[in-house]
Scaffold this active site. Structure first.
Site, short mmCIF file in Angstrom:
data_model
loop_
_atom_site.label_atom_id
_atom_site.label_comp_id
_atom_site.label_asym_id
_atom_site.label_seq_id
_atom_site.Cartn_x
_atom_site.Cartn_y
_atom_site.Cartn_z
N GLU A 115 -0.23 -16.82 -8.70
CA GLU A 115 0.58 -15.92 -9.52
C GLU A 115 2.06 -16.11 -9.23
OE1 GLU A 115 -0.84 -12.00 -9.47
OE2 GLU A 115 -2.69 -12.58 -10.48
N CYS A 165 -6.49 -5.66 -7.43
CA CYS A 165 -6.24 -5.16 -6.08
C CYS A 165 -5.68 -6.26 -5.18
CB CYS A 165 -7.51 -4.58 -5.47
SG CYS A 165 -8.94 -4.78 -6.48
N HIS A 166 -5.84 -7.50 -5.57
CA HIS A 166 -5.33 -8.60 -4.75
C HIS A 166 -3.79 -8.63 -4.78
CE1 HIS A 166 -5.68 -10.38 -8.80
NE2 HIS A 166 -4.55 -10.98 -8.46
N TYR A 189 0.85 -1.19 0.00
CA TYR A 189 0.00 0.00 0.00
C TYR A 189 0.88 1.24 0.00
CZ TYR A 189 -3.77 -3.18 1.10
OH TYR A 189 -4.69 -4.19 1.06
N ASN A 244 -14.02 1.18 -4.35
CA ASN A 244 -14.08 1.21 -5.81
C ASN A 244 -13.45 -0.05 -6.40
OD1 ASN A 244 -15.08 4.07 -6.32
ND2 ASN A 244 -13.37 4.38 -4.94
#
Length: 87
Positions: A80, A53-54, A23, A46
């Site tokens: 991933e 966002c993960h 972040y 949003n």
DNA sequence: CATTTGACGCCAA
DNA sequence: TTTGGCGCCAAAT
């Protein structure tokens, strides 16, 4: 000029597969290194399908949270990372 | 317009 | 080392 949220979303959308940003890192790239709180706030309210966002986690390495369920987030990140290792 | 919220980060004990 | 508390900023209410 887009809002801070728009800028953050664009940055997060640029995160390549197998990569994760904190972040604070995103906040720094957005131009507000101290706005790490706002990053989570924006993503939470949003949530866009185009925004991975993960891939945004805490500086401690914790997953933080996820709108769809942090459990799913953990799985997605592991998948991933696995892909990253495959290359 | 003012106040509260919130997927956080860092410092102190 | 781990846990708790304080500080920070933008958006939503």
């Amino acid at each position: 000029m887009e809002k801070f949220s728009e800028k953050v979303l664009k940055i997060v959308a640029k995160i390549p597969k197998g990569k994760v940003l904190t972040y604070k890192k995103v906040a720094g790239m957005a131009g507000k290194p101290k706005a790490y709180r706002t990053i989570g706030n924006i993503l939470n309210k949003n949530y866009n399908s185009k925004i991975p966002c993960h891939r945004v986690i805490r500086s401690d390495g914790s997953l933080g949270g996820y709108n769809k369920g942090k459990k799913l987030k953990k799985i997605l990140l592991q998948k991933e990372v696995k892909f990253y290792k495959s290359v």
